[in-house]
Motif scaffolding. Structure first.
Motif, PDB file in Angstrom:
ATOM      1  N   LYS A 567       0.788  -1.073   0.009  1.00  0.00           N
ATOM      2  CA  LYS A 567      -0.195   0.067   0.006  1.00  0.00           C
ATOM      3  C   LYS A 567       0.842   1.343  -0.115  1.00  0.00           C
ATOM      4  O   LYS A 567       0.340   2.174  -0.486  1.00  0.00           O
ATOM      5  CB  LYS A 567      -0.978   0.038   1.419  1.00  0.00           C
ATOM      6  CG  LYS A 567      -2.065  -1.208   1.266  1.00  0.00           C
ATOM      7  CD  LYS A 567      -3.039  -1.059   0.211  1.00  0.00           C
ATOM      8  CE  LYS A 567      -3.874  -2.272   0.393  1.00  0.00           C
ATOM      9  NZ  LYS A 567      -5.131  -2.379  -0.691  1.00  0.00           N
ATOM     10  N   VAL A 568       2.075   1.040   0.568  1.00  0.00           N
ATOM     11  CA  VAL A 568       2.839   2.377   0.846  1.00  0.00           C
ATOM     12  C   VAL A 568       3.850   2.675  -0.565  1.00  0.00           C
ATOM     13  O   VAL A 568       4.557   3.409  -0.661  1.00  0.00           O
ATOM     14  CB  VAL A 568       3.776   2.370   1.780  1.00  0.00           C
ATOM     15  CG1 VAL A 568       2.859   2.126   3.181  1.00  0.00           C
ATOM     16  CG2 VAL A 568       4.685   1.152   1.749  1.00  0.00           C
ATOM     17  N   VAL A 569       3.716   1.785  -1.625  1.00  0.00           N
ATOM     18  CA  VAL A 569       4.583   2.033  -2.906  1.00  0.00           C
ATOM     19  C   VAL A 569       4.423   3.141  -3.511  1.00  0.00           C
ATOM     20  O   VAL A 569       5.495   3.828  -4.004  1.00  0.00           O
ATOM     21  CB  VAL A 569       4.486   0.408  -3.559  1.00  0.00           C
ATOM     22  CG1 VAL A 569       5.202   0.657  -4.975  1.00  0.00           C
ATOM     23  CG2 VAL A 569       4.798  -0.884  -3.029  1.00  0.00           C
ATOM     24  N   PRO A 570       3.222   3.619  -3.672  1.00  0.00           N
ATOM     25  CA  PRO A 570       3.204   4.836  -4.353  1.00  0.00           C
ATOM     26  C   PRO A 570       3.854   5.915  -3.730  1.00  0.00           C
ATOM     27  O   PRO A 570       4.308   6.902  -4.237  1.00  0.00           O
ATOM     28  CB  PRO A 570       1.642   4.961  -4.492  1.00  0.00           C
ATOM     29  CG  PRO A 570       0.869   4.018  -4.476  1.00  0.00           C
ATOM     30  CD  PRO A 570       1.889   2.853  -3.487  1.00  0.00           C
ATOM     31  N   LEU A 571       3.536   6.093  -2.315  1.00  0.00           N
ATOM     32  CA  LEU A 571       4.421   6.851  -1.686  1.00  0.00           C
ATOM     33  C   LEU A 571       6.105   6.664  -1.682  1.00  0.00           C
ATOM     34  O   LEU A 571       6.797   7.853  -1.725  1.00  0.00           O
ATOM     35  CB  LEU A 571       4.065   6.805  -0.030  1.00  0.00           C
ATOM     36  CG  LEU A 571       4.679   7.934   0.764  1.00  0.00           C
ATOM     37  CD1 LEU A 571       3.860   9.157   0.246  1.00  0.00           C
ATOM     38  CD2 LEU A 571       4.164   7.448   2.254  1.00  0.00           C
ATOM     39  N   VAL A 572       6.400   5.456  -1.697  1.00  0.00           N
ATOM     40  CA  VAL A 572       7.899   5.042  -2.167  1.00  0.00           C
ATOM     41  C   VAL A 572       8.567   5.934  -3.509  1.00  0.00           C
ATOM     42  O   VAL A 572       9.106   6.606  -3.403  1.00  0.00           O
ATOM     43  CB  VAL A 572       8.270   3.994  -2.231  1.00  0.00           C
ATOM     44  CG1 VAL A 572       9.690   3.654  -2.821  1.00  0.00           C
ATOM     45  CG2 VAL A 572       7.868   3.178  -0.840  1.00  0.00           C
ATOM     46  N   TYR A 573       7.617   5.756  -4.446  1.00  0.00           N
ATOM     47  CA  TYR A 573       7.938   6.642  -5.931  1.00  0.00           C
ATOM     48  C   TYR A 573       7.955   7.946  -5.569  1.00  0.00           C
ATOM     49  O   TYR A 573       8.952   8.795  -6.118  1.00  0.00           O
ATOM     50  CB  TYR A 573       6.647   6.093  -6.802  1.00  0.00           C
ATOM     51  CG  TYR A 573       6.812   4.634  -7.291  1.00  0.00           C
ATOM     52  CD1 TYR A 573       7.947   3.983  -7.044  1.00  0.00           C
ATOM     53  CD2 TYR A 573       5.469   4.113  -7.811  1.00  0.00           C
ATOM     54  CE1 TYR A 573       7.790   2.763  -7.692  1.00  0.00           C
ATOM     55  CE2 TYR A 573       5.679   2.818  -7.852  1.00  0.00           C
ATOM     56  CZ  TYR A 573       6.517   2.001  -8.264  1.00  0.00           C
ATOM     57  OH  TYR A 573       6.706   0.749  -8.428  1.00  0.00           O
ATOM     58  N   ILE A 574       7.018   8.534  -4.838  1.00  0.00           N
ATOM     59  CA  ILE A 574       7.184  10.177  -4.560  1.00  0.00           C
ATOM     60  C   ILE A 574       8.427  10.496  -3.880  1.00  0.00           C
ATOM     61  O   ILE A 574       9.029  11.539  -3.944  1.00  0.00           O
ATOM     62  CB  ILE A 574       5.780  10.484  -3.784  1.00  0.00           C
ATOM     63  CG1 ILE A 574       4.669  10.123  -4.567  1.00  0.00           C
ATOM     64  CG2 ILE A 574       5.991  11.924  -3.308  1.00  0.00           C
ATOM     65  CD1 ILE A 574       3.058  10.537  -3.844  1.00  0.00           C
TER      66      ILE A 574
END
Length: 622
Positions: A567-574
């Motif tokens: 769930k936190v992968v998009p936040l990793v990209y940012i």
């Protein structure tokens, strides 16, 4: 003459001249010397002590003898009681007509154990049975209570070593031809000394609490002034303290003189005051006169057309009594149509308080909101400041009601002509300098916590491009609310106590960040980025993960969400993108891009660490 390694200056001392006698430290324990300091700290002491050889293990009864060369390897095992082996005596006879050389080998554990020391000595020709004393060239460290062996080697022949065939030494035995003889003991004596002395500083009495302690290595010495350094600690001038010495093994003596001597205290023997004084000196570092500035009340509230004031207190420290020139300036944004009056200079009495009244007057057209006045005090090379939050509110109104109409008439407030010039829109906005919330929490800008926070920001973060641009974004957010929050904290003791607990982890986190900065300070821009990563990551875990945990737990129960680290992968990209933007900003020296990317980096780091910690906990405790 003072020891060359001494730090500070002598505060208290008793040194009547060369020592003519002393008292065994261990035998007279607890032994000490009381003193009354005049300085407010202690960094070291001198003590005049003797460390002389003491007999340790021994077997002195004679019932025969054995030829050393014929019975080799020959020796005697023993267990030392002192940590330093300084010498020995052996009972020998030489029936040869020539002088013989004998070598003592000190072995660890057994007759075949490792050699930790040796000494060669001579036995005169045709000498009868006699004790021969030999000192080692230097003391040899040994482990008290462990087993050691004295081995004698003489290969020519003629030298015999006395033996007690009904051995009485309980901690070892004779060794003949490499074989233990439990019933026999060679005739021997060992000598040893203590290897260290411990100095304790006790408060009030010989049995009082220890406020400072330090240990110093010692070797063989006559009465000698021995300096012992302490890590600097605070003491109260005029109060009673006791310098206590501790000798674990028993070879130390402390120089002492009888009768009236040192006026500020007395010696203690076996815990009881004695009629005399131990030789001693204490060292402290003179504290320079200084001052601090505080405000009372901590904040000012004023309405349009009115005025408010706070008493600026200049507190003398360490006898300071010089004039302090006071000045003021707006911290951050300045209000318009507001005047400030601050009489100056102020001269506090030594160890007393001087005062001046800070008056803020707002005209009817003054801008409203929360602002901060920084009061600066300067005396010579000394400069201190205090931040005073100022809250300006709209003027009150009066309402008149009739049967058919309602008329609102502005309240008229009489004002006198201010004593200083009215402030209009500022020509420049100074960089924020006040840690308002921390200052209100800890009560003074001189508190160690506030000094650390301000120093870390000003000396490390603001010294870099990335750090300074991030602080612009941070300050715009922080100073939008901190003056009113600081005012509320300063005026509520209960809230102030709670804030100390709340800020305690943050101060620790920033100490770790400062340490991370120091590791990478060869590249300040890299160092500030690493420090920011450490700080925002730990802040996310400590402060935000509990909130994230509670929110995720509620969502899991109410919406049946499948929570996983994916769930936190998009936040990793940012987060990765923010790092790329930050690198690009540093290379192009773009202030706007740096401000945006650094703020995004901090926020995404906080989000990642808090969410990751919360998810891990929920997975561990479903």
């Amino acid at each position: 003459m003072l020891p060359v390694e001494a730090v500070g200056v002598v505060d208290q001392a008793w040194d009547p001249g060369p020592a003519v006698g002393g008292n065994a430290v261990k035998y007279h324990s607890p032994i000490g010397q009381s003193f009354t300091p005049t300085l407010n700290n202690l960094v070291g002491v001198d003590v005049n002590i003797l460390n002389e050889r003491e007999q340790d293990a021994a077997e002195i009864t004679y019932s025969g003898g054995d030829a050393i060369d014929y019975h080799s390897p020959i020796g005697q095992s023993f267990r030392p009681g002192y940590p330093l082996f300084t010498g020995f005596e052996v009972y020998l006879m030489n029936d040869a007509t020539a002088t013989r050389a004998v070598t003592m080998k000190l072995r660890s554990g057994t007759i075949g154990g490792s050699i930790i020391g040796s000494k060669t000595f001579s036995v005169s020709a045709s000498s009868p049975w006699a004790w021969i004393h030999v000192d080692m060239s230097s003391p040899i460290p040994v482990n008290p209570g462990s087993l050691y062996v004295i081995e004698l080697v003489e290969s020519v022949g003629g030298v015999n070593w006395g033996v007690n065939l009904a051995g009485t030494y309980p901690e070892g035995n004779s060794i003949v031809m490499g074989v233990d003889k439990p019933a026999h003991d060679r005739m021997f004596k060992t000598f040893g000394i203590s290897d260290s002395v411990t100095a304790n500083i006790r408060s009030g009495a010989i049995g009082g609490p220890i406020v400072g302690t330090s240990t110093k290595s010692v070797s063989v010495q006559g009465f000698t002034w021995t300096h012992i350094d302490f890590t600097q600690f605070s003491i109260t001038p005029g109060s009673i303290y006791v310098l206590e010495l501790v000798d674990t093994y028993g070879s130390l003596s402390w120089a002492w003189s009888s009768g009236a001597g040192y006026a500020g205290g007395t010696s203690f023997m076996m815990g009881t005051p004695a009629d005399g004084d131990c030789y001693f000196r204490t060292y402290g570092i003179p504290v320079a006169p200084d001052f601090q500035i505080t405000s009372d009340p901590a904040s000012i509230s004023v309405s349009q057309g009115g005025s408010g004031s706070s008493t600026i207190k200049v507190q003398s420290l360490n006898g300071f009594s010089s004039a302090v020139t006071l000045s003021w300036s707006w911290l951050g944004t300045a209000p318009s149509d507001v005047t400030v009056d601050l009489p100056t200079p102020v001269t506090p009495p030594a160890d007393g308080i001087g005062q001046s009244t800070l008056t803020v007057t707002a005209e009817a057209t003054a801008t409203t909101g929360d602002y901060t006045v920084t009061v600066t005090g300067v005396s010579g090379a000394l400069t201190h400041t205090v931040d005073v939050p100022v809250s300006i509110s709209a003027a009150a109104t009066a309402t008149t009601t009739s049967a058919t109409t309602t008329t609102t008439t502005p309240t008229t407030t009489a004002t006198t002509t201010p004593t200083t010039t009215t402030t209009t829109s500022p020509t420049a906005t100074p960089s924020p300098r006040g840690c308002l919330v921390a200052t209100a929490t800890y009560g003074s800008e001189l508190s160690p916590e506030v000094q650390f926070l301000r120093g870390f920001r000003d000396q490390q973060v603001l010294s870099t491009f990335a750090g300074s641009e991030f602080m612009k974004a941070f300050n715009a957010w922080y100073y939008s609310f901190s003056p009113s929050v600081a005012s509320f904290i300063a005026n509520n003791p209960t809230v102030r106590s709670a804030m100390k607990i709340l800020l305690y982890p943050l101060v620790g986190i920033l100490h770790l960040s400062a340490s991370a900065y120091a590791v990478f300070n060869f590249n300040p821009e890299l160092a500030v980025c690493v420090a920011g990563l450490v700080a925002s990551g730990l802040i996310g875990i400590v402060y935000f993960s509990p909130m994230a945990l509670a929110l995720l737990a509620i969502l899991r129960r109410t919406r049946r969400l499948n929570l996983s680290m994916r769930k936190v992968v998009p936040l990793v990209y940012i987060w990765v993108a923010s790092i790329g933007f930050a690198i690009l900003s540093i290379l192009t020296l773009s202030p706007v891009a740096m401000m945006f990317s650094s703020a995004l980096f901090v926020l995404t780091t906080i989000g990642l660490t808090s969410l990751s910690a919360a998810l891990k906990i929920l997975q561990r405790f479903p």
